[in-house]
Structure formats: structure tokens, C-alpha cells
Design a protein around this motif. Structure first.
Motif, PDB file in Angstrom:
ATOM      1  N   GLY A 129       0.812  -1.212   0.000  1.00  0.00           N
ATOM      2  CA  GLY A 129       0.000   0.000   0.000  1.00  0.00           C
ATOM      3  C   GLY A 129       0.844   1.260   0.000  1.00  0.00           C
ATOM      4  O   GLY A 129       0.513   2.245  -0.669  1.00  0.00           O
ATOM      5  N   LEU A 130       1.945   1.240   0.748  1.00  0.00           N
ATOM      6  CA  LEU A 130       2.834   2.396   0.769  1.00  0.00           C
ATOM      7  C   LEU A 130       3.474   2.611  -0.600  1.00  0.00           C
ATOM      8  O   LEU A 130       3.712   3.756  -1.011  1.00  0.00           O
ATOM      9  CB  LEU A 130       3.898   2.225   1.847  1.00  0.00           C
ATOM     10  CG  LEU A 130       3.376   2.264   3.290  1.00  0.00           C
ATOM     11  CD1 LEU A 130       4.493   1.935   4.275  1.00  0.00           C
ATOM     12  CD2 LEU A 130       2.778   3.622   3.611  1.00  0.00           C
ATOM     13  N   LYS A 131       3.753   1.534  -1.308  1.00  0.00           N
ATOM     14  CA  LYS A 131       4.281   1.677  -2.660  1.00  0.00           C
ATOM     15  C   LYS A 131       3.238   2.297  -3.598  1.00  0.00           C
ATOM     16  O   LYS A 131       3.565   3.123  -4.460  1.00  0.00           O
ATOM     17  CB  LYS A 131       4.732   0.317  -3.195  1.00  0.00           C
ATOM     18  CG  LYS A 131       5.965  -0.230  -2.494  1.00  0.00           C
ATOM     19  CD  LYS A 131       6.142  -1.719  -2.705  1.00  0.00           C
ATOM     20  CE  LYS A 131       6.356  -2.075  -4.145  1.00  0.00           C
ATOM     21  NZ  LYS A 131       6.585  -3.535  -4.326  1.00  0.00           N
ATOM     22  N   LEU A 132       1.968   1.944  -3.415  1.00  0.00           N
ATOM     23  CA  LEU A 132       0.906   2.549  -4.224  1.00  0.00           C
ATOM     24  C   LEU A 132       0.717   4.021  -3.879  1.00  0.00           C
ATOM     25  O   LEU A 132       0.402   4.841  -4.757  1.00  0.00           O
ATOM     26  CB  LEU A 132      -0.398   1.784  -4.019  1.00  0.00           C
ATOM     27  CG  LEU A 132      -0.413   0.345  -4.541  1.00  0.00           C
ATOM     28  CD1 LEU A 132      -1.694  -0.368  -4.155  1.00  0.00           C
ATOM     29  CD2 LEU A 132      -0.232   0.317  -6.056  1.00  0.00           C
ATOM     30  N   VAL A 133       0.909   4.372  -2.610  1.00  0.00           N
ATOM     31  CA  VAL A 133       0.883   5.789  -2.230  1.00  0.00           C
ATOM     32  C   VAL A 133       1.958   6.552  -2.998  1.00  0.00           C
ATOM     33  O   VAL A 133       1.727   7.675  -3.463  1.00  0.00           O
ATOM     34  CB  VAL A 133       1.085   5.948  -0.708  1.00  0.00           C
ATOM     35  CG1 VAL A 133       1.310   7.408  -0.341  1.00  0.00           C
ATOM     36  CG2 VAL A 133      -0.112   5.399   0.047  1.00  0.00           C
ATOM     37  N   ALA A 134       3.137   5.941  -3.134  1.00  0.00           N
ATOM     38  CA  ALA A 134       4.214   6.600  -3.876  1.00  0.00           C
ATOM     39  C   ALA A 134       3.803   6.870  -5.320  1.00  0.00           C
ATOM     40  O   ALA A 134       4.132   7.918  -5.890  1.00  0.00           O
ATOM     41  CB  ALA A 134       5.482   5.744  -3.831  1.00  0.00           C
ATOM     42  N   VAL A 135       3.050   5.943  -5.940  1.00  0.00           N
ATOM     43  CA  VAL A 135       2.567   6.168  -7.302  1.00  0.00           C
ATOM     44  C   VAL A 135       1.692   7.416  -7.346  1.00  0.00           C
ATOM     45  O   VAL A 135       1.863   8.295  -8.204  1.00  0.00           O
ATOM     46  CB  VAL A 135       1.779   4.946  -7.810  1.00  0.00           C
ATOM     47  CG1 VAL A 135       1.179   5.231  -9.199  1.00  0.00           C
ATOM     48  CG2 VAL A 135       2.669   3.721  -7.868  1.00  0.00           C
ATOM     49  N   ALA A 136       0.741   7.507  -6.415  1.00  0.00           N
ATOM     50  CA  ALA A 136      -0.186   8.643  -6.411  1.00  0.00           C
ATOM     51  C   ALA A 136       0.534   9.956  -6.152  1.00  0.00           C
ATOM     52  O   ALA A 136       0.271  10.972  -6.808  1.00  0.00           O
ATOM     53  CB  ALA A 136      -1.268   8.408  -5.345  1.00  0.00           C
ATOM     54  N   VAL A 137       1.465   9.955  -5.203  1.00  0.00           N
ATOM     55  CA  VAL A 137       2.155  11.186  -4.828  1.00  0.00           C
ATOM     56  C   VAL A 137       3.057  11.678  -5.958  1.00  0.00           C
ATOM     57  O   VAL A 137       3.089  12.870  -6.285  1.00  0.00           O
ATOM     58  CB  VAL A 137       2.960  10.973  -3.535  1.00  0.00           C
ATOM     59  CG1 VAL A 137       3.882  12.151  -3.267  1.00  0.00           C
ATOM     60  CG2 VAL A 137       2.015  10.774  -2.355  1.00  0.00           C
ATOM     61  N   VAL A 138       3.799  10.768  -6.573  1.00  0.00           N
ATOM     62  CA  VAL A 138       4.693  11.175  -7.657  1.00  0.00           C
ATOM     63  C   VAL A 138       3.883  11.617  -8.876  1.00  0.00           C
ATOM     64  O   VAL A 138       4.248  12.583  -9.555  1.00  0.00           O
ATOM     65  CB  VAL A 138       5.669  10.043  -8.011  1.00  0.00           C
ATOM     66  CG1 VAL A 138       6.550  10.438  -9.188  1.00  0.00           C
ATOM     67  CG2 VAL A 138       6.545   9.710  -6.813  1.00  0.00           C
ATOM     68  N   ALA A 139       2.773  10.944  -9.156  1.00  0.00           N
ATOM     69  CA  ALA A 139       1.920  11.380 -10.265  1.00  0.00           C
ATOM     70  C   ALA A 139       1.385  12.787 -10.010  1.00  0.00           C
ATOM     71  O   ALA A 139       1.345  13.626 -10.925  1.00  0.00           O
ATOM     72  CB  ALA A 139       0.765  10.403 -10.452  1.00  0.00           C
ATOM     73  N   GLN A 140       0.973  13.068  -8.767  1.00  0.00           N
ATOM     74  CA  GLN A 140       0.517  14.421  -8.442  1.00  0.00           C
ATOM     75  C   GLN A 140       1.634  15.434  -8.630  1.00  0.00           C
ATOM     76  O   GLN A 140       1.418  16.540  -9.145  1.00  0.00           O
ATOM     77  CB  GLN A 140       0.021  14.469  -7.000  1.00  0.00           C
ATOM     78  CG  GLN A 140      -0.479  15.844  -6.574  1.00  0.00           C
ATOM     79  CD  GLN A 140      -0.384  16.071  -5.080  1.00  0.00           C
ATOM     80  OE1 GLN A 140       0.404  15.423  -4.393  1.00  0.00           O
ATOM     81  NE2 GLN A 140      -1.181  16.997  -4.561  1.00  0.00           N
ATOM     82  N   ALA A 141       2.859  15.065  -8.198  1.00  0.00           N
ATOM     83  CA  ALA A 141       3.983  15.983  -8.344  1.00  0.00           C
ATOM     84  C   ALA A 141       4.280  16.269  -9.814  1.00  0.00           C
ATOM     85  O   ALA A 141       4.524  17.418 -10.202  1.00  0.00           O
ATOM     86  CB  ALA A 141       5.221  15.404  -7.651  1.00  0.00           C
ATOM     87  N   VAL A 142       4.268  15.229 -10.648  1.00  0.00           N
ATOM     88  CA  VAL A 142       4.514  15.423 -12.078  1.00  0.00           C
ATOM     89  C   VAL A 142       3.438  16.315 -12.687  1.00  0.00           C
ATOM     90  O   VAL A 142       3.729  17.254 -13.447  1.00  0.00           O
ATOM     91  CB  VAL A 142       4.565  14.066 -12.808  1.00  0.00           C
ATOM     92  CG1 VAL A 142       4.609  14.268 -14.315  1.00  0.00           C
ATOM     93  CG2 VAL A 142       5.783  13.266 -12.354  1.00  0.00           C
TER      94      VAL A 142
END
Length: 409
Positions: A129-142
């Protein structure tokens, strides 16, 4: 204008000096409560230190933020360090950095120790789940950085070229090359854009002190790789890797992700899964994102690791940005008014959008999204952050809990 407000009978006077203890108390409160990333941190700083405590006026604060966004490094931590310097001198600067950074760093070190104790489906679901959070956060940053830093065809093209460079030349070499090429392209493609007006930023840092700080920055940048290659000492290799990552962060704290991935995952110091789990956990704690370095230093397989590795990594990644702030303060007004400097920074900032976009695909997406349910959870996190404007820590809790439930069913 000066950071101090002008008096009724004459020019602005310096603000009254404070003590390092006062600075530490103010920033400890911020370090415990400042969730939401660097832009949110700057808002917290303004409310606490400009509006409530009146350490600096609005114009001076705006100029200081402009300086730290122009320089590589963690912008909110650099602003905090400079405000501590303004209020309490050199000891005040160190107090501000320590108080703002250590709460999140300690929490992430505890997570690094605790993550090795987790076993079973629930633990696997939490880490995934923490790895999926990283997907969402980095996508938001991009998404956010692309809208702000690539508003025209020229800069969008620089970002796209950076994706190709990082894709065909992985590791630190591709990232450095993309940013350097972006700055060079900015000199050519962005030189005709309007020059941003600048104010004045007056800090009591003598020019010789600024020159020494810039010299120290350059000596470490050149000398650490030489020392690490000459003397194969693990501590030197760790310091060199994290110092290099701190040097190359332009445009936002999330850019540190691909730089650190190249520094610690590629040589096998930290596993890809542990890396992304720690990055996801870093979204749930207050304070600067650069505290992620403490987690990596503690979680490393080879020595130094544990508390020693965390301390070395944390100091090494922050040091270049803080040296640059001290070095730039006496010269800042003249530097940033130059059109070519602004053009180069526009190109470099566009390039880091491409670098981060490449990292969104690999390692973030390829390591985390392996099933339709993973995609659904990552998309949910992205929409919570971008559409519903949910605080990042609530997204971490929600996505991690959903992943645990899926793992148990």
C-alpha cells in the motif's frame, strides 16, 4: 526591501535579535505539525513567523522564498534555515534546521527498524500500500510541476527530451545530463521570455562568509567522488551519494526520488520494495521530504546503517542546499536579476519535470502496479490528492488500509 519593516522616521531597521532557544521552540512546533509538502510548509512558516511572530516582513519573506526556489535543494528547509539565521545567527540557523527536520527523521528511522519486524499477509499488504501511495504522490507531483514549469512548447519539449535521456541513460549520469542539457537549452529557448522583476533581500552575511560557503560547496562536490574512489570506505561512499543527490534537486522535493533511487537501489544498498515503502511512509510524517534520507540510511544493507547511517545520510543530503543559501545571500540580488540566469533556470526546471516523469514509470509504477486493483488504488490516491485536496497523510492511511484489507481477503 529589507526583511525588517521600515520605521516611521527613517529607513528600515534590523529586526530584534532572538535566541537559538527561541528559534528551536518555534521550529519544533512547525516540525511536528507541518504536513503537506514544501508548498504547505511555506504557508505554515508565513503564518507563524511572518504574521504571528513578525520575524520578517511580507516582502522580505517573498524574496527569501524566491531565492530558495531558484537554488537547488529543499526549498522549505532552506527558507527555515535562513529565517533561523536571521533571527538567531548561525546557532539559530542550526536550531531551525534541527527542530524542523528531526521529528520526521526520527519517525522514519523507527519505521525502518519496524519494517523488518513485519511478517505475514497484513505486513505485505501494508508495504505494498505504501508503494501505491508513492505512485499517487509522484503522479501528483509530475502533474503539478508540469503545469507550473512547462507552460509552453519550448519547455514541454525540454521535459520530453529529458524523459528520453533518462530512459536511454539510466542512473545518475542520465539525470545529471538531462538537467545540464535542460539548463543549456533554456539559455537558447527561454532567453526571450519576460524577465521576472526582483526586489531586494538584505541579510547580514558578509561576502567573505558567502564566498567560503560557496567554496566549501564546490570542494565537496568535486572532492567527495575523488575521495570515495580513492578510499573504498563505506561511510565515504554513502556521504558522496547523498551529497550528490542533494546537489541536483531542482524544482521540488519529489525530484529527490529518482536521484536517491539511482544512489541506493542501483548499487544494491536498499531493495526496490523497501525504497518505495519508505517513500510512501515519508508522505505520512510532517516536516521535509528530505528526511526520507534518514530512513534510507537506517535501512541500508551494508554498513553504515542504523542510526549512524541515518545521521550521515541526513546531514549529507541537506548540506549542499544549506551551503548554497549561505553562499548566495550576499550576492542574490545581482544574480537573479540577470536574464540569462533566469533562462537557464527555466530550462533546468523543465528538465526535472521529465526526470521525475521517467521515475514515475520506473521504478515507481513498474514496482507497485501489478494488478487491476493496484491501478484502482493508485488512481484513487491521485484523485484524492488532486481533486479532493485531501491531506497526504490521510491518503497514506486510506490507501495502506485498503491494501491490507485486499491482502487479507
Amino acid at each position: 526591501m529589507s526583511p525588517a519593516a521600515a520605521g516611521p522616521d527613517g529607513p528600515a531597521r534590523p529586526p530584534p535579535a532572538g535566541s537559538p532557544r527561541e528559534v528551536f521552540r518555534a521550529f519544533l512546533r512547525l516540525g511536528l505539525t507541518s504536513f503537506g509538502g514544501p508548498i504547505a510548509h511555506l504557508g505554515y512558516f508565513r503564518d507563524e513567523l511572518v504574521v504571528r511572530r513578525r520575524w520578517i516582513d511580507e516582502a522580505g519573506y517573498a524574496d527569501l522564498v524566491a531565492l530558495c526556489q531558484f537554488l537547488p535543494g529543499p526549498a522549505s528547509s532552506q527558507v527555515g534555515f535562513a529565517l533561523g539565521l536571521l533571527r538567531g545567527g548561525p546557532l539559530g540557523a542550526l536550531a531551525a534546521w534541527a527542530a524542523f527536520t528531526l521529528p520526521s527523521a526520527l519517525l522514519l528511522v523507527l519505521f525502518a527498524y519496524g519494517a523488518t519486524l513485519f511478517e505475514g499477509p497484513a505486513a505485505a499488504g501494508l508495504l505494498h500500500g505504501l508503494k501505491l501511495v508513492a505512485v499517487a504522490v509522484v503522479a501528483q507531483a509530475v502533474w503539478g510541476m508540469a503545469r507550473a514549469l512547462t507552460p509552453d512548447r519550448s519547455r514541454a519539449g525540454i521535459a520530453l527530451l529529458s524523459v528520453f535521456i533518462v530512459g536511454f541513460l539510466p542512473g545518475a549520469a542520465g539525470q545529471v545530463g538531462a538537467i545540464a542539457l535542460g539548463a543549456a537549452a533554456g539559455l537558447w529557448l527561454c532567453r526571450r521570455l519576460p524577465v521576472k522583476p526582483v526586489g531586494e533581500l538584505s541579510f547580514r552575511v558578509p561576502k567573505p562568509v558567502g564566498a567560503i560557503a560557496l567554496l566549501a560547496f564546490a570542494v565537496l562536490l568535486v572532492g567527495l567522488p575523488v575521495l570515495a574512489a580513492t578510499f573504498p570506505v563505506p561511510e565515504l561512499a554513502l556521504v558522496e551519494a547523498f551529497y550528490r543527490a542533494g546537489v541536483l534537486v531542482f524544482g521540488g522535493g519529489h525530484v529527490v526520488l529518482p536521484l536517491l533511487e539511482a544512489a541506493v537501489v542501483t548499487p544494491g544498498w536498499v531493495s526496490p520494495d523497501a525504497f518505495l515503502a519508505g517513500y510512501g511512509a515519508a508522505q505520512a510524517v510532517p516536516g521535509p521530504l528530505f528526511s526520507f534520507a534518514a530512513y534510507l540510511g537506517a535501512a541500508m544493507g551494508p554498513a553504515p546503517s542504523g542510526l549512524a547511517g541515518a545521521a550521515l545520510a541526513l546531514v549529507a543530503i541537506f548540506l549542499p542546499g544549506l551551503l548554497l543559501v549561505v553562499g548566495a545571500l550576499p550576492y542574490w540580488d545581482a544574480w537573479r536579476a540577470r536574464p540569462l540566469a533566469q533562462a537557464a533556470m527555466r530550462g533546468a526546471n523543465a528538465a526535472v519535470v521529465g526526470v521525475l516523469a521517467a521515475a514515475l514509470y520506473h521504478p515507481v509504477w513498474t514496482s507497485a502496479v501489478t494488478a487491476p486493483a493496484d491501478f484502482a488504488l493508485a488512481l484513487t490516491g491521485f484523485l484524492l490528492l488532486t481533486v479532493w485536496k485531501a491531506p497526504p497523510w490521510t491518503v497514506v492511511v486510506a490507501i495502506a488500509a485498503a491494501s491490507v484489507l485486499l491482502a487479507l481477503t
